[in-house]
Design a protein around this motif. Structure first.
Motif, short mmCIF file in Angstrom:
data_model
loop_
_atom_site.label_atom_id
_atom_site.label_comp_id
_atom_site.label_asym_id
_atom_site.label_seq_id
_atom_site.Cartn_x
_atom_site.Cartn_y
_atom_site.Cartn_z
N ALA A 12 -2.51 -35.80 12.80
CA ALA A 12 -1.77 -36.90 13.13
C ALA A 12 -0.27 -36.90 13.30
O ALA A 12 0.26 -37.46 12.71
CB ALA A 12 -2.21 -38.06 12.39
N LEU A 13 0.10 -35.83 14.15
CA LEU A 13 1.35 -35.39 14.00
C LEU A 13 2.25 -36.47 14.91
O LEU A 13 1.88 -37.01 15.74
CB LEU A 13 1.48 -33.95 14.54
CG LEU A 13 0.64 -32.77 14.09
CD1 LEU A 13 1.03 -31.65 14.78
CD2 LEU A 13 0.99 -32.80 12.73
N THR A 14 3.54 -36.35 14.63
CA THR A 14 4.35 -37.19 15.71
C THR A 14 5.31 -36.11 16.29
O THR A 14 5.83 -35.28 15.80
CB THR A 14 5.43 -37.85 14.69
OG1 THR A 14 4.68 -38.83 13.98
CG2 THR A 14 6.51 -38.70 15.72
N LEU A 15 4.94 -35.98 17.82
CA LEU A 15 5.65 -35.05 18.77
C LEU A 15 6.88 -35.48 19.06
O LEU A 15 6.99 -36.72 19.74
CB LEU A 15 4.61 -34.49 19.55
CG LEU A 15 3.53 -33.85 18.98
CD1 LEU A 15 2.41 -33.52 20.14
CD2 LEU A 15 3.71 -32.84 17.87
N LEU A 304 9.27 -31.59 8.85
CA LEU A 304 10.22 -32.78 8.43
C LEU A 304 9.84 -34.00 8.18
O LEU A 304 10.19 -35.05 8.36
CB LEU A 304 11.55 -32.82 9.44
CG LEU A 304 12.10 -31.44 9.72
CD1 LEU A 304 13.18 -31.59 10.94
CD2 LEU A 304 12.49 -30.55 8.80
N GLY A 305 8.48 -34.08 7.60
CA GLY A 305 7.56 -35.16 7.16
C GLY A 305 7.06 -36.04 8.24
O GLY A 305 6.27 -36.86 8.21
N GLN A 306 6.92 -35.26 9.65
CA GLN A 306 6.24 -35.79 10.44
C GLN A 306 4.83 -35.47 10.83
O GLN A 306 4.39 -34.70 11.84
CB GLN A 306 6.99 -35.80 12.05
CG GLN A 306 8.41 -36.15 12.11
CD GLN A 306 9.27 -36.01 13.41
OE1 GLN A 306 9.03 -34.97 13.86
NE2 GLN A 306 9.97 -37.14 13.90
N GLY A 307 3.99 -35.93 9.74
CA GLY A 307 2.51 -35.72 9.89
C GLY A 307 1.75 -36.07 8.74
O GLY A 307 2.70 -36.81 7.69
N MET A 308 0.58 -35.99 8.58
CA MET A 308 -0.04 -36.55 7.41
C MET A 308 -0.88 -35.21 6.82
O MET A 308 -1.35 -34.18 7.61
CB MET A 308 -1.05 -37.23 7.87
CG MET A 308 -0.60 -38.62 8.41
SD MET A 308 -1.83 -39.67 9.45
CE MET A 308 -2.85 -40.16 7.91
#
Length: 409
Positions: A12-15, A304-308
């Motif tokens: 569940a990344l943030t791209l 950099l924190g963008q994920g679970m």
């Protein structure tokens, strides 16, 4: 690919999609607006065999589609009915849809495409989506019905699959046909030129069933390296690029640029190759490998924190179940599992088993800095736990012979 098991690292990344201004005038004095997108390379455009290529959505359509909230909406089919008693979906195709070559789109194209995907001789990675399809019936040129063996809540999702033209592909090899270097679809854009290894140029389809696109021309410029994409975006060579977190942060609040953060259902993980004899003998140590990796630390340092931290591939959608066996970061448990399996710590800080050092080579595809950084972080953590994991970037991936691979989906 069969006989595999994945250790998932991040899900569940943030791209970040960074854009420079808006579409600019076409180069070379050509009329209209052009958008240049930084893209990975393509060897073929074959949505039936390789669904996960982003160019597909511009060239092709499915019977269903997705809206901006990722909900299923009508696509080439304007409506459908479902018969609960027979588990049958009947799709009604819009009038007047044409292929890019001017030929009419019909229900025969739908039947041809899905049957080609289902044919085991064609080797489609999408075949499992349709394993419950028992019969496809062309009712008439504008109507096609699918009878399933049982209810399937994901079937309308699967029907977003791009439909291919029967009149151009019937009798052709679905893996190697020349069509997949010169594709013809029904989508909002048509292929105009393909400069191998350099760029793929698309031009808007004036006859698109939802109306002609506002951007006249889209160029997929082949820039395989993440860092190079960021440099070319800043220099103005690219208008749009999908960036990794480290590069994306340089464009946040930067004048002339806009960053869009998108929540996705991606995951990254280690794929163990059970065709390799190492895992025939050592597959029982994989739980120890899982417990030795600090996923959250990788997310914090690389993403950099963008994920679970991942415990399975389905974490951010309606099909997720948290009630699964987990192998959370636990170095003490990792050591205990290794020793229970008969591993003995050597003088060099690595475990041995039956006289052989415990460890494996983790392969990473070239050009993806995020995966390389994740692999190197995992390697360091595993080495600290006594498992000698090393990282390589092979010139060509040996899917059958490699030991493990840093995958993404």
């Amino acid at each position: 690919m069969k006989k595999i098991l994945s250790l998932l690292l991040a899900a569940a990344l943030t791209l970040s999609l960074a854009a420079c201004g808006g579409p600019k005038d076409a180069p070379g004095g050509a009329e209209g607006s052009t958008l240049v997108y930084g893209s990975a390379d393509y060897t073929r455009i074959n949505p039936a065999m390789d669904e996960h290529c982003e160019i597909n959505a511009l060239l092709f359509n499915g019977l269903t589609a997705h809206d901006g909230d990722n909900q299923v909406t009508p696509g080439l089919a304007e409506r459908w009915e479902y018969d609960e008693e027979t588990c049958t979906y009947t799709f009604h195709i819009r009038d007047g849809i044409k292929w890019h070559d001017g030929e009419p789109f019909t229900a025969e194209d739908v039947k041809f495409t899905i049957e080609a995907i289902m044919d085991p001789d064609n080797g489609s990675e999408n075949a499992p989506n349709y394993e419950d399809v028992e019969e496809i019936t062309v009712v008439n040129s504008q109507t096609v019905a699918f009878r399933l063996s049982a209810p399937n809540v994901a079937f309308l999702e699967y029907m977003t699959m791009a439909v291919l033209p029967k009149h151009l592909l019937e009798g052709e090899d679905m893996q190697s046909a020349g069509f997949f270097r010169a594709p013809v679809g029904t989508g909002p854009y048509r292929l105009a030129a393909w400069d191998v290894g350099q760029s793929i140029t698309l031009e808007k389809n004036e006859d698109y069933y939802l109306g002609a696109p506002k951007i006249d021309r889209i160029i997929f410029k082949i820039v395989g390296d993440d860092n190079a994409q960021a440099i070319q975006l800043e220099s103005g060579e690219l208008d749009l690029a999908l960036l990794d977190p480290r590069n994306a942060r340089n464009f946040v609040d930067k004048e002339g640029f806009v960053c869009y953060d998108m929540m996705t259902a991606d995951y990254r993980g280690i794929l163990f190759n059970f065709w390799n004899p190492y895992w025939t003998e050592n597959r029982d140590i994989i739980p120890a490998v899982c417990c030795a990796i600090d996923r959250q630390a990788i997310i914090d340092s690389v993403l950099l924190g963008q994920g679970m931290a991942a415990y399975g591939p389905l974490q951010r959608n309606i099909y997720n179940s948290g009630d699964v066996e987990r192998y959370d970061y636990d170095p003490a448990r990792a050591r205990s599992l290794l020793e229970e399996a008969g591993c003995v710590m050597g003088e060099n800080g690595f475990y041995t088993r039956n006289g052989q050092e415990v460890g494996f080579v983790l392969s990473v595809g070239a050009g993806d800095q995020v995966r390389l950084d994740m692999a190197q972080a995992a390697s360091q953590q595993l080495q600290a736990a006594g498992i000698n994991c090393t990282v390589e970037v092979p010139a060509k991936v040996d899917w059958g012979g490699q030991m493990a691979y840093l995958i993404g989906w």
